[in-house]
Design an enzyme around this catalytic site. Structure first.
Site, short mmCIF file in Angstrom:
data_model
loop_
_atom_site.label_atom_id
_atom_site.label_comp_id
_atom_site.label_asym_id
_atom_site.label_seq_id
_atom_site.Cartn_x
_atom_site.Cartn_y
_atom_site.Cartn_z
N LYS A 112 0.81 -1.22 0.00
CA LYS A 112 0.00 0.00 0.00
C LYS A 112 0.84 1.26 0.00
O LYS A 112 0.37 2.32 -0.40
CB LYS A 112 -0.98 -0.03 1.16
C1 LIG Z 1 -4.48 -4.59 1.47
C2 LIG Z 1 -3.75 -5.87 1.42
C3 LIG Z 1 -4.17 -6.92 0.60
C4 LIG Z 1 -5.43 -6.84 -0.22
O1 LIG Z 1 -5.32 -5.88 -1.25
P1 LIG Z 1 -6.65 -5.32 -1.97
O2 LIG Z 1 -6.17 -4.24 -2.86
O3 LIG Z 1 -7.53 -4.83 -0.86
O4 LIG Z 1 -7.26 -6.47 -2.71
C5 LIG Z 1 -3.39 -8.05 0.56
N1 LIG Z 1 -2.27 -8.18 1.30
C6 LIG Z 1 -1.85 -7.19 2.11
C7 LIG Z 1 -0.61 -7.40 2.90
C8 LIG Z 1 -2.55 -6.00 2.18
O5 LIG Z 1 -2.12 -5.03 2.98
#
Ligand SMILES: *Cc1c(COP(=O)(O)O)cnc(C)c1O
Length: 462
Positions: A112
């Site tokens: 993210k």
């Molecule tokens: C947010 C997240 C996901 C899921 O991603 P999306 O974009 O919500 O599908 C998977 N793994 C980790 C470590 C995350 O932080």
């Protein structure tokens, strides 16, 4: 470049407006009216470029006149300078024709950071120019919140409030949210689960008095600017493995469908992606839906991959919009049905989804076993989310096409599960090794819209 809502009833916006707004006023999600195309030659020319230059070329056509080229290059440079790896998103090989895309070298050790660091810099430049302040509110199952706080802390034009489910995030995730001491950072521990937090944020956006009063801005994965930032590493990794001459497939540990939707956009832009594989944990509404069982909410069951513990996957609405041939009325109706539990996907839409997406799920036992087996066979220590991806990828893989599995977080973010599975305690990178010693600052709060809105009104700096 104009941005339109998946539900068709909100004003068309520029990129800048869509970015600063997040959720559309009709409850829908913004998408570009037309998806920019990259030609075979333009994709081939990405070969050998830095991540930053690739990012500039891939994202530039979406921005209209929001930033000058010079501004945008500077934004990208600042966004990624704090990453702990020169390649930003390095590829590692796990097995013959199976690769791991490491997306955890940013400041909070999860993918993210790619989007959030960029959006932080974009907000700062845009808001300064406009002479405005905004209040950012986000719901998190753990990683979004810490990434948002890290991206916006200390900025003048922004207050950031993050709602997370009390007791349902890992200690590292919680501490990353509660230890920054900047005055504009506010961590709220909500008595509820992630879906409650997400619903509260949606309700705040639909409360127009509140929304306009505090100038609410959303940076959850519904914000199109975030999706866009994630398109870049699909290009950089595919090109590393021979695109556009060679097709690749991706497996993506999925929760809110933001990350994998970015892969879908990359494919629609012209990147030769064969399969996009949705990997879920035991909270498998997406896997059930893509298998033809309809989209029906169950109860969220806590798992060792908590960032994927969701039942309503907000970005899936964007995929439905294309699967229903850009029929905003049909999407609005489905989202209405969802309020009373769920909906069935039409045969035509299911077929359209099947042209791009496959899916699979991994149980808790399979996830733990995959952490152990990947360590033994490749020396890679996976976080539980990445392990869900690797497990599903092993089932979905076709021999001739390279498979790239997205490693979405660093193992040290989820040390208990990793140690249970492998016997190895994953250490934090040295730059954050004092995390457990820093004092925490957090407000515990009921899952009550009015109480949370009051708290926010009372804590913004005006
Ligand atoms: C947010 C997240 C996901 C899921 O991603 P999306 O974009 O919500 O599908 C998977 N793994 C980790 C470590 C995350 O932080």
């Amino acid at each position: 470049m104009k941005y339109i809502s998946t539900r068709g009833q909100a004003p068309e916006l520029s990129f800048e407006e869509a970015m600063l707004t997040g959720l559309a006023r009709d409850g829908g999600l913004y998408l570009p009216a037309e998806i920019p195309q990259m030609s075979h030659d333009e994709i081939a020319a990405l070969s050998g470029l830095s991540y930053e230059e690739t990012a500039f070329r891939v994202m530039r056509p979406f921005l209209g006149d929001t930033f000058t080229d010079e501004e945008f290059r500077a934004i990208i440079a600042r966004a990624y300078e704090g990453f702990g790896h020169a390649a930003r998103a390095p590829l590692k090989q796990l097995a013959p024709n199976h690769f791991l895309l490491e997306l955890f070298h940013g400041p909070t050790l999860a993918f993210k950071d790619f989007a959030m660091q960029l959006i932080g810099q974009m907000f700062e430049v845009a808001l300064k120019r406009r002479g405005e302040r905004v209040t950012i509110v986000g719901a998190t199952s753990g990683d979004t919140g810490s990434a948002a706080i890290e991206a916006f802390r200390g900025l003048d034009a922004v207050d950031v409030f993050i709602l997370f489910p009390h007791g349902r995030v890992s200690e590292v995730q919680r501490r990353q949210m509660t230890t920054p001491d900047d005055a504009n950072v506010h961590a709220l521990a909500v008595d509820g689960d992630f879906d409650d937090c997400q619903a509260l944020v949606k309700d705040m956006f639909n409360d127009f008095d509140f929304r306009d009063g505090v100038r609410l801005a959303g940076v959850n994965s519904i914000n199109f600017a975030r999706v866009l930032a994630q398109v870049v590493y699909y290009f950089s990794s595919a090109v590393s493995l021979g695109a556009p001459q060679r097709e690749v497939s991706f497996t993506v540990p999925t929760g809110n469908f933001g990350d994998i939707f970015a892969g879908y956009l990359a494919k629609r832009m012209g990147l030769p992606i064969d399969r996009l594989v949705v990997a879920t944990n035991q909270n498998d509404i997406l896997h059930r839906c893509l298998s033809g069982e309809g989209y029906f909410k169950g109860d969220t069951v806590p798992s060792i991959s908590p960032s994927m513990d969701i039942q309503v996957s907000s970005n899936f609405e964007r995929a439905l919009y294309y699967a229903y041939d850009q029929d905003a009325g049909a999407v609005a109706q489905l989202m209405d049905e969802l309020k009373s539990g769920g909906f069935n996907v039409s045969q035509g839409a299911l077929q359209a989804l099947g042209e791009s997406f496959d899916s699979g799920r991994a149980s808790e036992e399979e996830t733990l076993a995959t952490i152990k087996s990947a360590l033994a066979s490749s020396g890679e220590l996976l976080c539980p989310h990445s392990a869900v991806g690797v497990k599903v990828a092993e089932q979905a893989r076709q021999a001739e096409t390279p498979m790239i599995t997205l490693a979405t977080a660093h193992p040290a973010k989820f040390p208990a599960a990793v140690e249970q599975a492998s016997g190895v305690h994953p250490p934090l990178p040295p730059r954050m090794s004092d995390l457990y010693d820093r004092p925490e600052r957090v407000t515990r709060i009921a899952k009550d819209l009015a109480a949370i809105e009051d708290h926010i009104r009372g804590h913004i700096a005006n």
